[in-house]
Write an enzyme that holds these catalytic residues in place. Structure first.
Site, PDB file in Angstrom:
ATOM      1  N   CYS A   1      -6.094  -9.266   1.918  1.00 44.43           N
ATOM      2  CA  CYS A   1      -7.146  -8.361   2.401  1.00 44.43           C
ATOM      3  C   CYS A   1      -8.481  -9.042   2.663  1.00 44.43           C
ATOM      4  CB  CYS A   1      -7.336  -7.225   1.405  1.00 44.43           C
ATOM      5  SG  CYS A   1      -5.808  -6.357   1.092  1.00 44.43           S
TER       6      CYS A   1
ATOM      7  N   LYS B   1      -8.658 -11.677   5.567  1.00 38.64           N
ATOM      8  CA  LYS B   1      -8.374 -11.047   6.868  1.00 38.64           C
ATOM      9  C   LYS B   1      -9.528 -10.125   7.280  1.00 38.64           C
ATOM     10  CE  LYS B   1      -5.257  -7.586   6.944  1.00 38.64           C
ATOM     11  NZ  LYS B   1      -5.649  -6.355   7.633  1.00 38.64           N
TER      12      LYS B   1
ATOM     13  N   VAL C   1       0.839  -1.207   0.000  1.00 37.51           N
ATOM     14  CA  VAL C   1       0.000   0.000   0.000  1.00 37.51           C
ATOM     15  C   VAL C   1       0.876   1.261   0.000  1.00 37.51           C
ATOM     16  CG1 VAL C   1      -1.702   1.318   1.343  1.00 37.51           C
ATOM     17  CG2 VAL C   1      -1.936  -1.161   1.132  1.00 37.51           C
TER      18      VAL C   1
ATOM     19  N   ARG D   1       0.066 -14.437   0.059  1.00 36.88           N
ATOM     20  CA  ARG D   1      -0.632 -14.456   1.347  1.00 36.88           C
ATOM     21  C   ARG D   1      -2.066 -14.949   1.163  1.00 36.88           C
ATOM     22  NH1 ARG D   1       0.537  -8.538   3.447  1.00 36.88           N
ATOM     23  NH2 ARG D   1       0.541  -8.149   1.223  1.00 36.88           N
TER      24      ARG D   1
END
Ligand code: UGA
Length: 469
Positions: free
Chosen positions: A272, A275, A13, A339
């Site tokens: 994202c 999570k 980010v 991830r």
């Protein structure tokens, strides 16, 4: 007008954001505590893969508009607004670990104590509703000794897609500003006006708690859309000749629904959606609310892995002793990020059987190695990955895999069989080998006809008929 910006946390980010500001005539100072990363960045090497990032990083470093540091004091002194982009990972119970963000806010605030200037803090990291006003504001005031007006604070969620981060920064659909007070909101809006010029993208200025909720609700809604279509795909899987891709096209034509995020497949992964969905569920629990819809979308997401393993077994007549080639490890094309990748989840499931697995990915081999270790073999080319294999499973829809032909599979594999988990291939082109797709119903009619369906209302009863064309 603020023109000196700092960015804390130079990951997926923060780094694209720092480079973008530096490209658009801001003086930027980027901070990270990972010294290895700092070394690479100073040498002009992007530590992550993002479309266009490497080139942009080189450009802004050469121009001198981006400086890299690990020194907070230098960062606070040399900027007037700081975008905080540090990771907010999940705790084991799914709740959000605020350790990194609290730490960096504490240090920034301590540095602010010694400086007499208005300083705007902009939180970009995803945080549970209430965090900006109830936790971050308190830390800033306690550690800096300043009151609102002497400093500013906003929660400004990011909606960047990995792999397209720079594109999304330069062309955002909207900007959401959750401002603690009017001055903070206006100061951040002015920064964006300077960055974008006219016309400024649509902006919504609201309270921090609304902005925090918007960020979560947005990702949970996207995951819900994917799980919805995956639920339909599970139904299609049982219906001869049903095809979820066509169903998605059809419902996507309804403007109220839209076609995006209706690609059925192995489910949602990445750093994202998984999570945030779990954190939202946990947040609901803390509020005394059971979010049943959210529970269901998680369950459907898991079922897609089971579904793929079952299809793989059926396709090659049991997995015992089989050699499997996995194409694609990144959680989606265009990134090296693994991830919560569905590929890793699927491989972990397959490894419970007596199988040998070879893997290939155009960008993510190194990162996957850190998780999978020596339990699988890593291949530099997809031909090497296919060699002597019994089953090829397409997991991540990298465009280069589209080039794969039936002849290639026949040439390299022992007994060619292909399981398409992302609906990349046209089954018609793989007629001579064993083929299955996770979102395609069983093909019963070999030479299937095309049907055009008509529906009409007649005498209050709903009549559907099909005409063969
Ligand atoms: C997601 C959101 O799309 C961004 O708006 C948000 O800013 C970002 O999370 C974040 O919170 O930082 P990203 O994680 O980059 O972005 O990935 P997506 O493009 O949303 O894809 C997520 C997963 O869903 C991938 O595994 C992808 O393969 C899967 N997916 C996506 C589907 O299975 N079907 C679809 O139709 C779309």
């Amino acid at each position: 007008m603020i023109s000196r910006i700092s960015v804390v946390g130079l990951g997926y980010v923060g780094l694209p954001l720092a480079c973008a500001f530096a490209f658009r005539s801001f003086k930027v100072i980027g901070l990270d505590m990972d010294l290895e990363k700092i070394k690479l960045l100073k040498e002009g090497e992007a530590p992550i893969y993002e479309e266009g990032l490497q080139e942009l990083l080189k450009k802004v470093l050469e121009k001198g508009s981006l400086k890299i540091t690990s020194n907070y004091r230098e960062m606070v002194e040399e900027s007037d607004a700081c975008f905080v982009c540090v990771g907010t990972p999940a705790n084991l119970d799914g709740s959000v670990d605020l350790k990194h963000i609290k730490e960096s806010i504490e240090i920034i605030s301590e540095c602010l104590r010694r400086i007499d200037k208005y300083f705007l803090l902009v939180i970009r990291s995803t945080i549970p509703p209430g965090t900006t006003s109830n936790i971050i504001k308190k830390i800033v005031e306690e550690k800096s000794g300043k009151k609102l007006g002497q400093y500013g604070l906003c929660f400004n969620p990011e909606f960047l897609r990995e792999g397209k981060a720079l594109h999304d920064i330069f062309n955002p659909g909207r900007i959401i500003i959750g401002a603690v007070d009017k001055k903070s909101g206006k100061t951040l809006l002015d920064i964006y006006k300077k960055f974008y010029g006219e016309p400024t993208p649509p902006v919504l200025i609201t309270s921090p708690i609304n902005a925090e909720l918007i960020k979560y609700a947005n990702n949970v809604f996207l995951a819900t859309k994917i799980s919805f279509i995956n639920m339909i795909s599970q139904l299609c899987q049982r219906l001869p000749n049903a095809d979820v891709k066509v169903v998605a096209e059809g419902i996507g034509m309804d403007k109220r629904i839209g076609r995006e995020f209706l690609n059925a497949g192995l489910g949602w992964g990445g750093s994202c959606l998984p999570k945030d969905v779990k954190a939202f569920l946990k947040f609901g629990e803390e509020m005394g609310l059971r979010l049943k819809l959210v529970e269901s979308i998680i369950e459907i997401n898991e079922l897609q892995i089971e579904n793929a393993v079952k299809l793989a077994e059926d396709l090659v007549g049991g997995l015992n002793g089989k050699r499997i080639s996995i194409l694609g490890l990144a959680f989606k094309p265009g990134t090296d990020d693994v991830r919560e990748s569905r590929a890793i989840r699927l491989i972990e499931e397959l490894l419970k059987y007596n199988v040998r697995i070879k893997v290939h990915d155009p960008k993510a081999l190194q990162k996957a190695k850190k998780i999978l270790g020596d339990r699988v073999s890593y291949c530099k080319t997809f031909e090497e990955c296919l060699t002597d294999s019994d089953l090829c499973i397409l997991v991540t829809e990298w465009p280069e895999y589209k080039k794969l032909k039936q002849e290639t599979l026949k040439k390299y594999m022992r007994k060619p069989a292909l399981l398409d988990c992302r609906r990349l291939y046209n089954p018609e082109e793989f007629k001579e080998i064993k083929f299955a797709a996770i979102v395609l119903g069983p093909i019963e009619m070999k030479n299937s006809f095309t049907y055009r369906s008509y529906s009409s209302f007649h005498n209050d009863s709903y009549i559907t008929f099909q005409e063969k064309i």
